[in-house]
Design a protein around this motif. Structure first.
Motif, PDB file in Angstrom:
ATOM      1  N   ALA A 176     -49.913  -9.423  70.525  1.00 45.94           N
ATOM      2  CA  ALA A 176     -49.178  -9.417  71.791  1.00 45.94           C
ATOM      3  C   ALA A 176     -49.995 -10.107  72.883  1.00 45.94           C
ATOM      4  O   ALA A 176     -49.458 -10.885  73.675  1.00 45.94           O
ATOM      5  CB  ALA A 176     -48.848  -7.986  72.191  1.00 45.94           C
ATOM      6  N   GLU A 177     -51.294  -9.829  72.942  1.00 43.74           N
ATOM      7  CA  GLU A 177     -52.141 -10.458  73.953  1.00 43.74           C
ATOM      8  C   GLU A 177     -52.201 -11.966  73.742  1.00 43.74           C
ATOM      9  O   GLU A 177     -52.160 -12.735  74.695  1.00 43.74           O
ATOM     10  CB  GLU A 177     -53.547  -9.853  73.901  1.00 43.74           C
ATOM     11  N   GLU A 178     -52.288 -12.375  72.497  1.00 45.81           N
ATOM     12  CA  GLU A 178     -52.351 -13.803  72.199  1.00 45.81           C
ATOM     13  C   GLU A 178     -51.044 -14.495  72.579  1.00 45.81           C
ATOM     14  O   GLU A 178     -51.053 -15.601  73.113  1.00 45.81           O
ATOM     15  CB  GLU A 178     -52.660 -14.008  70.717  1.00 45.81           C
ATOM     16  N   LEU A 179     -49.922 -13.839  72.324  1.00 47.19           N
ATOM     17  CA  LEU A 179     -48.639 -14.437  72.679  1.00 47.19           C
ATOM     18  C   LEU A 179     -48.445 -14.503  74.191  1.00 47.19           C
ATOM     19  O   LEU A 179     -47.860 -15.449  74.709  1.00 47.19           O
ATOM     20  CB  LEU A 179     -47.500 -13.640  72.036  1.00 47.19           C
ATOM     21  N   ILE A 180     -48.940 -13.497  74.904  1.00 40.55           N
ATOM     22  CA  ILE A 180     -48.747 -13.463  76.351  1.00 40.55           C
ATOM     23  C   ILE A 180     -49.729 -14.377  77.065  1.00 40.55           C
ATOM     24  O   ILE A 180     -49.353 -15.205  77.894  1.00 40.55           O
ATOM     25  CB  ILE A 180     -48.873 -12.016  76.871  1.00 40.55           C
ATOM     26  N   PHE A 181     -51.018 -14.235  76.749  1.00 41.01           N
ATOM     27  CA  PHE A 181     -52.042 -14.968  77.489  1.00 41.01           C
ATOM     28  C   PHE A 181     -52.601 -16.169  76.719  1.00 41.01           C
ATOM     29  O   PHE A 181     -52.962 -17.179  77.309  1.00 41.01           O
ATOM     30  CB  PHE A 181     -53.200 -14.039  77.868  1.00 41.01           C
TER      31      PHE A 181
END
Length: 50
Positions: free
Chosen positions: A24-29
């Protein structure tokens, strides 16, 4: 035996939770893996110059 199965289920749940959080962090940021790979390549380049 039941304690071992419970322990494995807890560890598997924690690993799954961590992987979903990283995804999720990789997709968002989009910064986590880029940061890790940038540090490794920078360390390799400085090692090659010496």
């Amino acid at each position: 035996m039941q304690m071992a199965i419970t322990f494995m289920a807890v560890v598997a749940g924690m690993v799954f939770s961590l992987s979903v959080a990283l995804l999720a962090e990789e997709l968002i940021f989009g910064q986590v893996f880029r940061l890790f790979f940038a540090r490794q390549t920078a360390a390799m380049k400085s090692g090659q110059k010496r």
